[in-house]
Design an enzyme around this catalytic site. Structure first.
Site, PDB file in Angstrom:
ATOM      1  N   LYS A  78       0.890  -0.626  -0.029  1.00 49.21           N
ATOM      2  CA  LYS A  78       0.222   0.378   0.261  1.00 49.21           C
ATOM      3  C   LYS A  78       1.264   1.255   0.633  1.00 49.21           C
ATOM      4  O   LYS A  78       0.610   1.758  -0.532  1.00 49.21           O
ATOM      5  CB  LYS A  78      -0.801  -0.232   1.360  1.00 49.21           C
ATOM      6  N   LYS A 124      -0.285 -11.577 -10.114  1.00 52.39           N
ATOM      7  CA  LYS A 124      -1.013 -12.589  -8.802  1.00 52.39           C
ATOM      8  C   LYS A 124      -2.649 -12.223  -9.104  1.00 52.39           C
ATOM      9  O   LYS A 124      -2.494 -11.355 -10.003  1.00 52.39           O
ATOM     10  CB  LYS A 124      -0.702 -11.931  -7.154  1.00 52.39           C
ATOM     11  N   LYS A 176      -8.445  -9.448  -6.087  1.00 52.05           N
ATOM     12  CA  LYS A 176      -9.381  -8.874  -6.316  1.00 52.05           C
ATOM     13  C   LYS A 176      -9.670  -7.480  -6.552  1.00 52.05           C
ATOM     14  O   LYS A 176     -10.497  -7.390  -7.068  1.00 52.05           O
ATOM     15  CB  LYS A 176     -10.235  -8.888  -4.795  1.00 52.05           C
TER      16      LYS A 176
HETATM   17  P1  AMP Z   1      -7.612 -12.698   0.275  1.00 51.07           P
HETATM   18  O1  AMP Z   1      -9.201 -12.282  -1.213  1.00 51.07           O
HETATM   19  O2  AMP Z   1      -6.237 -12.199  -0.275  1.00 51.07           O
HETATM   20  O3  AMP Z   1      -8.497 -12.060   1.563  1.00 51.07           O
HETATM   21  O4  AMP Z   1      -7.328 -14.209   0.521  1.00 51.07           O
HETATM   22  C1  AMP Z   1      -7.821 -14.961   0.182  1.00 51.07           C
HETATM   23  C2  AMP Z   1      -7.028 -16.514   0.500  1.00 51.07           C
HETATM   24  O5  AMP Z   1      -6.548 -16.587  -0.734  1.00 51.07           O
HETATM   25  C3  AMP Z   1      -5.580 -16.207   0.384  1.00 51.07           C
HETATM   26  O6  AMP Z   1      -4.867 -17.617   1.460  1.00 51.07           O
HETATM   27  C4  AMP Z   1      -4.651 -16.190   0.148  1.00 51.07           C
HETATM   28  O7  AMP Z   1      -3.463 -16.548  -0.158  1.00 51.07           O
HETATM   29  C5  AMP Z   1      -5.376 -17.436  -1.339  1.00 51.07           C
HETATM   30  N1  AMP Z   1      -4.957 -16.584  -2.703  1.00 51.07           N
HETATM   31  C6  AMP Z   1      -5.529 -14.916  -3.278  1.00 51.07           C
HETATM   32  N2  AMP Z   1      -5.260 -14.595  -4.312  1.00 51.07           N
HETATM   33  C7  AMP Z   1      -4.271 -16.091  -4.240  1.00 51.07           C
HETATM   34  C8  AMP Z   1      -3.290 -15.987  -5.985  1.00 51.07           C
HETATM   35  N3  AMP Z   1      -3.567 -15.347  -7.012  1.00 51.07           N
HETATM   36  N4  AMP Z   1      -2.768 -17.359  -6.106  1.00 51.07           N
HETATM   37  C9  AMP Z   1      -2.631 -18.222  -4.782  1.00 51.07           C
HETATM   38  N5  AMP Z   1      -3.975 -17.842  -3.456  1.00 51.07           N
HETATM   39  C10 AMP Z   1      -4.219 -16.745  -3.254  1.00 51.07           C
END
Ligand code: AMP
Ligand code: TRP
Length: 353
Positions: free
Chosen positions: A116, A204, A207
């Site tokens: 950020k 990566k 969202k």
């Molecule tokens: P978040 O959406 O950031 O709250 O992520 C929730 C879970 O999804 C966490 O365990 C992240 O490590 C996993 N995650 C989110 N984006 C990715 C990605 N591009 N590749 C692998 N894991 C992901």
């Protein structure tokens, strides 16, 4: 039953629809860990969603949708305790206690905070009115509280969250060292956890980056998103004999690698191998690769969308479900908070039973 019962915990922020990175980086292992005699806790991290807030967002509705997606993907309410983070407010109390022994320097090295900061320094748009907050700096402390409060041994997360789990281990070790053995140290996340690239070719899928393929995307959206992936460069020779996705994909342009990674996760091996062969031979094939992949994705999404829309999923039934699960996890969590209060010397709460 396995020989040793593990306590598993993980969470996902309700910041939008679940995507393939979430599924293959995290939810797939949540599902696989069920039914093996472990105690599984999976929660929706709505406090964490607030760390980047600049105006009101209906996180409650997003929490409900996320819970429905969790269950539609295969998380089984009979086998896992699935709850909302803010229904366990003693997590915030534990976070406050842990914050007392966490160095600011340590937190400034946290990936979420650093990302950020660098976006702000580069003058990124959309961050006005949402400067670096105390809450964002404390993100890893709150995450440590989530993990330590249920005494989790294992924390299945994608590669991007490994550092946060390591911070939780450090905080727990420091606590035990200062105040006596009180907290359970979780195990480190394995080093080769998956990081699914974004459809825009960035490292990566995320969202906030508008580069996701979502579990609730309908076939038309899937095809449109996949067709939009940039594949203008011709295949380059692969300097490896191996067909292993981990060997092949890093040698491809990122956006093409993203398509191959998804193909390797969704299609039968022979289909994946067929397309690796085409790539090696330098054939023109991106059109068929995209339509083939889109079919596998839509096939994967279909039952999830159907279960998501099941008529029994009323807002009231979801609320009842969350309430019941908060009741299940609360005694375990309170026990940990009380033990920490005692260990630090303020003593147990006088009004909580
Ligand atoms: P978040 O959406 O950031 O709250 O992520 C929730 C879970 O999804 C966490 O365990 C992240 O490590 C996993 N995650 C989110 N984006 C990715 C990605 N591009 N590749 C692998 N894991 C992901
Ligand atoms: N920070 C995690 C993410 O963005 C979500 C999360 C919050 C979490 N608390 C957690 C994950 C505790 C595992 C354990 O993905």
């Amino acid at each position: 039953m396995s020989a040793k019962q593990e306590i598993i915990l993980s969470g996902i922020r309700p910041t939008g629809r679940l995507h393939y990175g979430n599924y293959f980086g995290a939810i797939k292992s949540f599902i696989e860990l069920q039914g093996k005699g472990h105690q599984c806790y999976y929660f929706i991290a709505d406090y964490h969603a607030l760390t980047t807030i600049s105006e009101r967002v209906d996180f409650f509705q997003q929490t409900i949708d996320m819970l429905r997606t969790y269950v539609a993907c295969g998380l089984d309410p009979a086998q896992s305790v699935i709850y909302r983070q803010s229904d366990l407010p003693c997590t915030a109390e534990l976070s406050l206690l842990l914050g007392m022994i966490t160095n600011i320097g340590h937190l400034e090295r946290g990936t979420t905070y650093k990302d950020k900061l660098s976006k702000l320094e580069q003058g990124a748009q959309g961050l006005e009115g949402n400067p670096l907050s105390f809450g964002l700096l404390g993100y890893p402390v709150l995450m440590a509280a989530d993990i330590l409060i249920v005494r989790a041994n294992q924390v299945p997360v994608g590669d991007d969250q490994r550092q946060h789990v390591e911070m939780a281990m450090d905080i727990a070790q420091k606590f035990n060292h200062r105040f006596g053995e009180t907290l359970t140290i979780p195990r480190a996340v394995q080093r080769n956890a998956l990081r699914l690239p974004g459809l825009d070719g960035s490292a990566k899928m995320g969202k906030s980056d508008n580069n996701t393929l979502d579990l609730l995307d309908d076939p038309k959206t899937v095809l449109k998103k996949i067709k939009g992936v940039q594949t203008t460069t011709d295949p380059e020779p692969l300097d490896t004999e191996s067909n292993d996705p981990d060997a092949v994909i890093p040698r491809m342009p990122n956006s093409v690698g993203a398509l191959y990674r998804m193909l390797s996760l969704l299609a039968p091996e022979e289909v994946y191998l067929e397309f690796v062969g085409k790539y090696r031979r330098g054939e023109k094939f991106y059109g068929t690769l995209k339509t083939t992949l889109a079919e596998y994705v839509s096939k994967f999404n279909e039952p999830i969308i159907e279960r998501f829309n099941a008529p029994e999923n009323t807002p009231e039934s979801v609320k009842d479900f969350l309430r019941e699960n908060a009741r299940k996890v609360t005694p375990v969590a309170l026990e940990t908070v009380e033990a920490c209060r005692e260990a630090m010397g303020i003593g147990r709460s006088l009004y909580r039973a």
